[in-house]
Design a protein around this motif. Structure first.
Motif, PDB file in Angstrom:
ATOM      1  N   ASN A   1      42.880 135.498  26.514  1.00 50.04           N
ATOM      2  CA  ASN A   1      42.054 135.720  25.336  1.00 50.04           C
ATOM      3  C   ASN A   1      40.680 135.082  25.585  1.00 50.04           C
ATOM      4  N   LYS A   2      39.639 135.893  25.432  1.00 52.96           N
ATOM      5  CA  LYS A   2      38.277 135.416  25.724  1.00 52.96           C
ATOM      6  C   LYS A   2      37.292 136.074  24.775  1.00 52.96           C
ATOM      7  N   THR A   3      36.354 135.262  24.300  1.00 57.22           N
ATOM      8  CA  THR A   3      35.318 135.760  23.400  1.00 57.22           C
ATOM      9  C   THR A   3      33.954 135.648  24.079  1.00 57.22           C
ATOM     10  N   PHE A   4      33.192 136.755  24.056  1.00 56.13           N
ATOM     11  CA  PHE A   4      31.834 136.804  24.603  1.00 56.13           C
ATOM     12  C   PHE A   4      30.908 137.258  23.482  1.00 56.13           C
ATOM     13  N   GLY A   5      30.281 136.302  22.811  1.00 60.95           N
ATOM     14  CA  GLY A   5      29.426 136.693  21.701  1.00 60.95           C
ATOM     15  C   GLY A   5      30.244 137.349  20.603  1.00 60.95           C
ATOM     16  N   LYS A   6      29.917 138.619  20.326  1.00 62.84           N
ATOM     17  CA  LYS A   6      30.648 139.354  19.308  1.00 62.84           C
ATOM     18  C   LYS A   6      31.864 140.094  19.868  1.00 62.84           C
ATOM     19  N   HIS A   7      32.095 139.965  21.128  1.00 59.47           N
ATOM     20  CA  HIS A   7      33.171 140.697  21.785  1.00 59.47           C
ATOM     21  C   HIS A   7      34.353 139.755  22.082  1.00 59.47           C
ATOM     22  N   THR A   8      35.537 140.194  21.741  1.00 65.03           N
ATOM     23  CA  THR A   8      36.766 139.446  22.033  1.00 65.03           C
ATOM     24  C   THR A   8      37.736 140.357  22.774  1.00 65.03           C
ATOM     25  N   VAL A   9      38.163 139.891  23.921  1.00 63.04           N
ATOM     26  CA  VAL A   9      39.088 140.667  24.742  1.00 63.04           C
ATOM     27  C   VAL A   9      40.397 139.892  24.870  1.00 63.04           C
ATOM     28  N   GLY A  10      41.519 140.595  24.697  1.00 60.62           N
ATOM     29  CA  GLY A  10      42.831 139.972  24.823  1.00 60.62           C
ATOM     30  C   GLY A  10      43.775 140.856  25.619  1.00 60.62           C
ATOM     31  N   ALA A  11      44.686 140.217  26.309  1.00 62.66           N
ATOM     32  CA  ALA A  11      45.669 140.963  27.094  1.00 62.66           C
ATOM     33  C   ALA A  11      46.945 140.131  27.194  1.00 62.66           C
ATOM     34  N   MET A  12      48.058 140.834  27.288  1.00 62.80           N
ATOM     35  CA  MET A  12      49.350 140.173  27.430  1.00 62.80           C
ATOM     36  C   MET A  12      50.259 141.017  28.310  1.00 62.80           C
TER      37      MET A  12
END
Length: 299
Positions: free
Chosen positions: A209-220
């Motif tokens: 889980n990582k947030t870049f500014g307004k972008h949040t990306v998650g993976a499992m």
């Protein structure tokens, strides 16, 4: 009775508890109508490194009980001891005048002597149970990729249940003359029933889980597998006019009866999920899963 201990240090914490339970019946029946249970449980947490930790949980339970002989069926005699006491001859003591080890004949209705029915030396159903459970979790926060967490889980459970039933036919005597007037009990026999269950479980899971500014990306991603084994066995033998000893190898060989079964099952599965979030308003998510089982042939 309960006892627990808690403590630890910066790198390890623990909690250990144990208990003992001893239940007795309202009936004054020596060596019958009782239940005992012992339990032991432990929780341990270890900090193995700057980014690695481990949780370990274990528990053990041992139970034992004794009751008059029964087959766990409806209208079981041992389940109606109170009725036999209520309808027995109130004027006739439980044992004869001449011999306290000779149980008295209570008449044709009912024929059974309720105190003899509760005599563990004459008949019983003893039960023994064991349960052992373990689980371990390894948690790793990857320093090479911020937001990545890896988890490895494992578990092992084992359960054992044993039922041991002895039945005898015993004489019932006249209170005054100590002469045999009838017999109690259904048969001379011994039976053992054994049940074992085992479970082995493993799981690997990765979360990002990582947030870049307004972008949040998650993976499992996760993969797990389970294996179950079980065994059931029953053996019984009848005896002649005299009961020798409570073993399935004793008794009349021609009356030997045995049944049993073994089962094994296994499952495995893979699960993946990816999600993207923008400004806390928009979300896109994709998920996939694949399961396998021992039931279907490969291909």
């Amino acid at each position: 009775h309960n006892l627990s201990v808690r403590g630890g240090s910066d790198n390890m914490t623990y909690f250990i508890s144990g208990s003992f339970n001893d239940d007795r019946s309202i009936y004054k029946a020596e060596n019958n109508y009782w239940y005992k249970r012992y339990t032991l449980r432990g929780n341990f947490t270890f900090k193995l490194g700057e980014h690695l930790s481990m949780d370990y949980q274990t528990s053990f339970r041992a139970t034992s009980s004794a009751d008059p002989a029964n087959d766990d069926v409806y209208n079981e005699k041992s389940a109606m001891i109170f009725n036999y006491i209520a309808f027995s001859d109130r004027l006739t003591p439980a044992t004869t005048k001449a011999n306290p080890k000779h149980y008295t004949y209570q008449g044709q209705s009912p024929t059974e002597n309720p105190i003899a029915m509760m005599d563990h030396d004459l008949n019983y159903t003893d039960k023994r149970g064991r349960a052992f459970q373990n689980s371990v979790n390894l948690n790793y926060d990857a320093p090479f990729l911020k937001g990545l967490k890896l988890t490895l889980q494992g578990a092992y459970d084992f359960n054992y249940d044993g039922t041991y039933t002895k039945k005898t036919i015993y004489p019932l005597y006249d209170y005054e003359t100590d002469v045999v007037l009838g017999y109690g009990g259904d048969e001379n026999s011994y039976r053992e029933q054994i049940s074992e269950r085992e479970r082995i479980y493993g799981r690997f899971q990765a979360n990002y889980n990582k947030t870049f500014g307004k972008h949040t990306v998650g993976a499992m991603f996760a993969a797990e597998a389970t294996k179950n084994n079980s065994r059931n066995q029953m053996s019984k033998r009848l005896f002649g006019d005299f009961f020798t000893k409570p073993t399935v190898s004793s008794g009349i060989e021609s009356t030997a009866a045995a049944t049993g079964s073994r089962t094994s099952s296994a499952t495995a599965g893979y699960l993946g999920r990816v999600n993207y979030e923008y400004a806390g308003k928009y979300l896109v998510e994709a998920m996939a899963r694949y399961d396998g089982t021992y039931i279907y042939q490969h291909g």
